[in-house]
Design an enzyme around this catalytic site. Structure first.
Site, PDB file in Angstrom:
ATOM      1  N   ASP A  60      60.641   6.607  18.544  1.00  0.00           N
ATOM      2  CA  ASP A  60      61.004   5.655  19.606  1.00  0.00           C
ATOM      3  C   ASP A  60      59.751   5.129  20.317  1.00  0.00           C
ATOM      4  OD1 ASP A  60      63.169   8.371  20.458  1.00  0.00           O
ATOM      5  OD2 ASP A  60      63.527   6.816  18.949  1.00  0.00           O
ATOM      6  N   GLU A 237      71.734   1.053  19.597  1.00  0.00           N
ATOM      7  CA  GLU A 237      70.844   1.682  20.584  1.00  0.00           C
ATOM      8  C   GLU A 237      69.443   1.113  20.455  1.00  0.00           C
ATOM      9  OE1 GLU A 237      71.026   5.781  19.326  1.00  0.00           O
ATOM     10  OE2 GLU A 237      69.441   5.471  17.843  1.00  0.00           O
TER      11      GLU A 237
HETATM   12  O1  AHR Z   1      64.932   9.938  19.268  1.00  0.00           O
HETATM   13  C1  AHR Z   1      65.850  10.451  20.204  1.00  0.00           C
HETATM   14  C2  AHR Z   1      67.071   9.574  20.261  1.00  0.00           C
HETATM   15  O2  AHR Z   1      67.543   9.398  18.927  1.00  0.00           O
HETATM   16  C3  AHR Z   1      66.787   8.185  20.797  1.00  0.00           C
HETATM   17  O3  AHR Z   1      66.975   8.086  22.178  1.00  0.00           O
HETATM   18  C4  AHR Z   1      67.813   7.343  20.079  1.00  0.00           C
HETATM   19  O4  AHR Z   1      67.392   6.005  19.954  1.00  0.00           O
HETATM   20  C5  AHR Z   1      67.946   8.041  18.723  1.00  0.00           C
HETATM   21  O5  AHR Z   1      69.260   8.033  18.305  1.00  0.00           O
END
Ligand code: AHR
Length: 490
Positions: A60, A237
């Site tokens: 991320d 997301e």
């Molecule tokens: O990397 C942790 C979480 O996993 C992140 O917040 C999300 O984007 C992914 O699903």
């Protein structure tokens, strides 16, 4: 010397540093004395570093735009237990920059669970870090929080105040907040599980009343309805926003966090009401996916920044292997942070191409007799194609690498099929074929790159009377023919 000048001059026609012409720090054909000055690095010439991965074990990934001459990096750590920030005056320098821990989760209680996907934003001359946190008694009771620092350097733990929850309706699973300003308003975009909808998470937007709080009712702007969004988990997301060419572009990620993870694209007109779901268009297909050839798997949860020379940069994570280690991809630590150039089509659409994998600077070749075209490969044959939206970016990307025919020659490697190189067969067909050991392939797949006007002539290493030529949409070989045998690199 300004590397921007050298880069621009390079791509126009070869700036010699003491006689050595460079592209992205790769010494081309030395035409006279060796370089009298140190060669610039790829990052300095190309803007976008070619170090891949850029930062190991940071999922991320988020890189700020240059702020007071600095780039700051943050991302999820495999332990999901702390917030880290590193900084450098160049993007490439983030790779081995020291990392500061600006906050650690408490051992128990609220925020004592998973710590996910931090983002650093500069708002009204203060730093804010937005992140998601679970609780120690339920690591998936994920809510969203923010912290503020009044110091200029976000790496200094002393500047950060206590986390405060950024509340939204429903007490459900919520995460992956990002924020952006547009037309005098600040927006907050996040992922959340909406009680009445049977998916894991959808994307919501709201205007912000302050850096700490949203105002008004959230508006759902995307929910995982397409098959590629629902592999393993039905997830939207990791939203990220870039505003260019009269539109607000929003990427997001979908599906489980293994090799099926992929990026989608939403967009709205820059004059639209961004809080109206109807303002948002959605690409039916993913724009950035796993690539077996370049060995990049599960690319996603991206952000955007701008390179030292103004090039837009895509920041994302991916693994170097399919599947995952262990029983849950979430706990496989090898989602590494990567960067690559973000291209734009002639009508202003972002072109993501493929996750490019390891290697040096990447170029596209345009014959100078028709600049709105690019050399591309298709079904092993090279041709020259119009720069239209359906011309796959990856098929037009190449790397110049040390030539198989030895000193003074270079070979031209495909980016999206890295085992294949440009070669000219005995019958004069210009192809892209997998590497073959032996002198024949070496001679057919090696060139001398000779600066000419604003580009380069590409002379066959095995036959100095022959050059690559543009011939009405075909790529052939023959004697020099003016602009048809001069290729501009971009
Ligand atoms: O990397 C942790 C979480 O996993 C992140 O917040 C999300 O984007 C992914 O699903």
């Amino acid at each position: 010397m300004s590397f921007e000048i050298s880069r621009r001059a390079l791509l126009r026609g070869g700036l010699g540093l003491g006689g050595v012409t460079l592209l992205g720090g790769v010494p081309l054909v030395a035409h006279s004395a060796t370089a009298a000055t140190p060669l610039p690095t790829d990052a300095e010439v190309y803007g976008v570093p070619t170090t891949n991965p850029l930062v190991l074990n940071r999922a991320d990934p988020f890189i700020t735009v240059p702020t007071d001459g600095m780039y700051y990096f943050t991302g999820s750590v495999p332990e999901y237990d702390r917030l880290v920030v590193r900084g450098s005056s160049t993007i490439a320098g983030l790779s081995d920059a020291p990392e500061s821990v600006i906050w650690r989760r408490p051992t128990t209680g609220t925020m004592g669970g998973h710590i996910w996907a931090p983002e650093l934003h500069r708002i009204d001359r203060r730093w804010y870090i937005y992140f998601a946190a679970g609780d120690s008694n339920n690591v998936f009771a994920i809510k969203m929080y923010a912290m503020e620092s009044t110091l200029a350097d976000p790496r200094d733990p002393a500047g950060w105040g206590a986390p405060r929850e950024v509340t939204t309706p429903w007490g459900s699973f919520k995460l992956d907040a990002t924020t952006f300003a547009h037309r005098g308003k600040r927006y907050y975009v996040w992922a959340q599980a909406e009680p009445e909808i049977s998916v894991n998470t959808s994307l919501y937007i709201a205007e912000m009343a302050s850096p700490w709080a949203i105002k008004g009712e959230p508006r759902r702007i995307s929910t995982p309805t397409l098959a590629w969004e629902r592999q393993g988990f039905a997830v939207n997301e990791g939203a990220a926003v870039i505003i260019r060419n009269g539109r607000v572009w929003m990427t997001y990620s979908a599906s489980a966090t293994d090799h099926r993870y992929a990026m989608g694209l939403l967009w709205a007109d820059e004059d639209a009401d961004l809080l109206d779901e109807m303002s948002w268009n959605k690409s039916p297909n993913p724009v950035f996916v796993t690539n077996e050839q370049t060995k990049q798997y599960g690319p996603g949860h991206n952000s955007f920044t701008v390179a030292e020379d103004g090039t837009d940069v895509l920041v994302y994570h991916a693994r170097d292997y399919t599947g995952y280690i262990g029983s849950d991809p979430l706990y496989d630590p090898n989602r590494h942070a990567r960067v690559q150039k973000l291209y734009w089509s002639r009508d202003g659409m972002p072109l993501f191409g493929v996750p490019v994998g390891k290697g040096g600077p990447i170029v596209r070749l345009s014959p100078t007799d028709d600049k709105h075209t690019f050399v591309r490969h298709f079904a092993f044959v090279l041709s020259v194609a119009e720069d239209t939206d359906d011309l796959p970016l990856g098929d037009t990307q190449f790397r110049f690498v040390p030539g198989f025919a030895g000193a003074g020659t270079e070979s031209i490697q495909s980016v999206n099929y890295p085992d294949r190189y440009v070669r000219v067969t005995a019958t004069g067909q210009v192809r892209i074929d997998p590497f073959e050991a032996g002198a024949a392939y070496a001679g057919q797949a090696s060139f001398r790159r000779i600066p000419a006007k604003k580009g380069y002539q590409l002379q066959l290493a095995g036959d100095g009377s022959k050059y690559l030529l543009h011939d009405k949409g075909a790529l052939t070989v023959g004697a020099l023919a003016g602009n048809r045998s001069i290729f501009e690199l971009s």
